[in-house]
Design a protein around this motif. Structure first.
Motif, PDB file in Angstrom:
ATOM      1  N   ASP A  92       0.868  -1.190   0.000  1.00 50.09           N
ATOM      2  CA  ASP A  92       0.000   0.000   0.000  1.00 50.09           C
ATOM      3  C   ASP A  92       0.893   1.224   0.000  1.00 50.09           C
ATOM      4  OD1 ASP A  92      -1.818   2.150   0.845  1.00 50.09           O
ATOM      5  OD2 ASP A  92      -3.207   0.549   1.393  1.00 50.09           O
ATOM      6  N   ASP A  93       0.524   2.229  -0.772  1.00 48.81           N
ATOM      7  CA  ASP A  93       1.382   3.416  -0.847  1.00 48.81           C
ATOM      8  C   ASP A  93       1.138   4.406   0.288  1.00 48.81           C
ATOM      9  OD1 ASP A  93      -1.072   4.313  -1.691  1.00 48.81           O
ATOM     10  OD2 ASP A  93      -0.401   5.003  -3.668  1.00 48.81           O
ATOM     11  N   GLU A  94       0.215   4.072   1.190  1.00 47.04           N
ATOM     12  CA  GLU A  94      -0.045   4.940   2.341  1.00 47.04           C
ATOM     13  C   GLU A  94       0.414   4.236   3.626  1.00 47.04           C
ATOM     14  OE1 GLU A  94      -3.784   7.407   2.233  1.00 47.04           O
ATOM     15  OE2 GLU A  94      -4.335   5.884   0.755  1.00 47.04           O
TER      16      GLU A  94
ATOM     17  N   LYS B  36       5.702  -0.308  -0.264  1.00 42.72           N
ATOM     18  CA  LYS B  36       4.993   0.954  -0.516  1.00 42.72           C
ATOM     19  C   LYS B  36       4.552   1.124  -1.965  1.00 42.72           C
ATOM     20  CE  LYS B  36       9.239   3.760  -0.942  1.00 42.72           C
ATOM     21  NZ  LYS B  36      10.221   2.702  -0.615  1.00 42.72           N
TER      22      LYS B  36
ATOM     23  N   TYR C 251      -2.250   3.056   6.299  1.00 46.65           N
ATOM     24  CA  TYR C 251      -2.991   1.810   6.068  1.00 46.65           C
ATOM     25  C   TYR C 251      -2.089   0.582   6.174  1.00 46.65           C
ATOM     26  CZ  TYR C 251      -7.061   4.552   4.793  1.00 46.65           C
ATOM     27  OH  TYR C 251      -8.130   5.417   4.828  1.00 46.65           O
TER      28      TYR C 251
ATOM     29  N   ASP D  58      -3.325  -2.795  -2.095  1.00 44.15           N
ATOM     30  CA  ASP D  58      -4.122  -1.601  -2.344  1.00 44.15           C
ATOM     31  C   ASP D  58      -4.347  -1.510  -3.848  1.00 44.15           C
ATOM     32  OD1 ASP D  58      -5.323   0.883  -2.368  1.00 44.15           O
ATOM     33  OD2 ASP D  58      -3.436   1.980  -2.103  1.00 44.15           O
TER      34      ASP D  58
END
Length: 237
Positions: A8-10, A38, A13, A59
């Motif tokens: 997930d790039d956040e 990421k 999360y 994601d």
């Protein structure tokens, strides 16, 4: 031990999902290792990641290489990894069926969804294992990770995908192994080879080409029946 990846790039999360998974796994007394990435590009930098993980949480809406594209790369190599999409938009669901996604988890309500998701995945994975007593010791293996089995004199050699392709050996006849794996999608292409059809890319010119790059011979007298059975299997998927 369960190998799990979160992509997930956040950061928020990744950390949130990691905490929920650790809570679930510790509650159930399971051994585990969790890695986080990421981006899809970072995840795919190591080729082994396409087969290394038991479960990958992706994601969908990452920049550049999104979760769906990353999942396609995983599926292009092998099919045993359980893929879970994490998203804010459930309308992506129909696309997920093309890559065999197990579940969708909505980002605004992950708490209960993670437990239900893990329950379902572990039930399924438990049913996809088979046990053999190898020369290397007794071991449960995932059927989807078994590429093919080869008869060599008085031994049978299993070609099995872990972080890399490894061999396990057993004193047994290939006929007995074939019977034990009956109904699990294995095809006897040769008197010496029993192959997992999930890993056959194509059959042509008396060769069965696997998704790992291996090529196994198909004898002329069996070629037509082997090809027909493989085509029927692909059509039933």
């Amino acid at each position: 031990m369960l190998e799990i990846a979160i992509c997930d790039d956040e950061l928020f999360y990744r950390e949130k999902l990691g905490k929920l998974l650790k809570r679930y796994l510790q509650k159930h007394g399971l051994q585990y290792a969790i890695s986080d990435f990421k981006s899809g590009e970072e995840f795919l930098e190591q080729c082994s990641n396409r087969a290394k993980y038991d479960i990958v949480f992706l994601d969908i809406s990452m920049e550049k290489m999104n979760g769906m594209q990353t999942a396609q790369q995983i599926r292009a190599f092998q099919s045993d990894t359980s893929i879970v999409f994490v998203t804010a938009f459930i309308e992506y669901a129909p696309e997920g069926y093309k890559v065999g996604a197990e579940r969708y988890i909505l980002k605004d309500s992950p708490d209960e969804a993670v437990s239900e998701c893990m329950d379902a995945i572990l039930r399924k994975r438990k049913g996809s294992q088979v046990q053999f007593t190898f020369l290397e010791g007794e071991k449960k293996i995932y059927i989807d990770n078994l590429l093919y089995v080869e008869s060599r004199k008085h031994k049978v050699v299993f070609f099995y995908m872990e972080k890399e392709i490894v061999n396990y050996q057993i004193y047994e006849k290939l006929d007995a192994v074939e019977e034990k794996l009956s109904g699990s999608g294995f095809l006897r292409i040769h008197k010496s080879y029993l192959v997992n059809m999930k890993h056959i890319r194509k059959i042509s010119n008396y060769i069965a080409a696997l998704d790992t790059g291996a090529e196994l011979p198909v004898p002329r007298r069996k070629y037509q029946s082997v090809k027909e059975e493989f085509v029927a299997y692909k059509g039933a998927l």
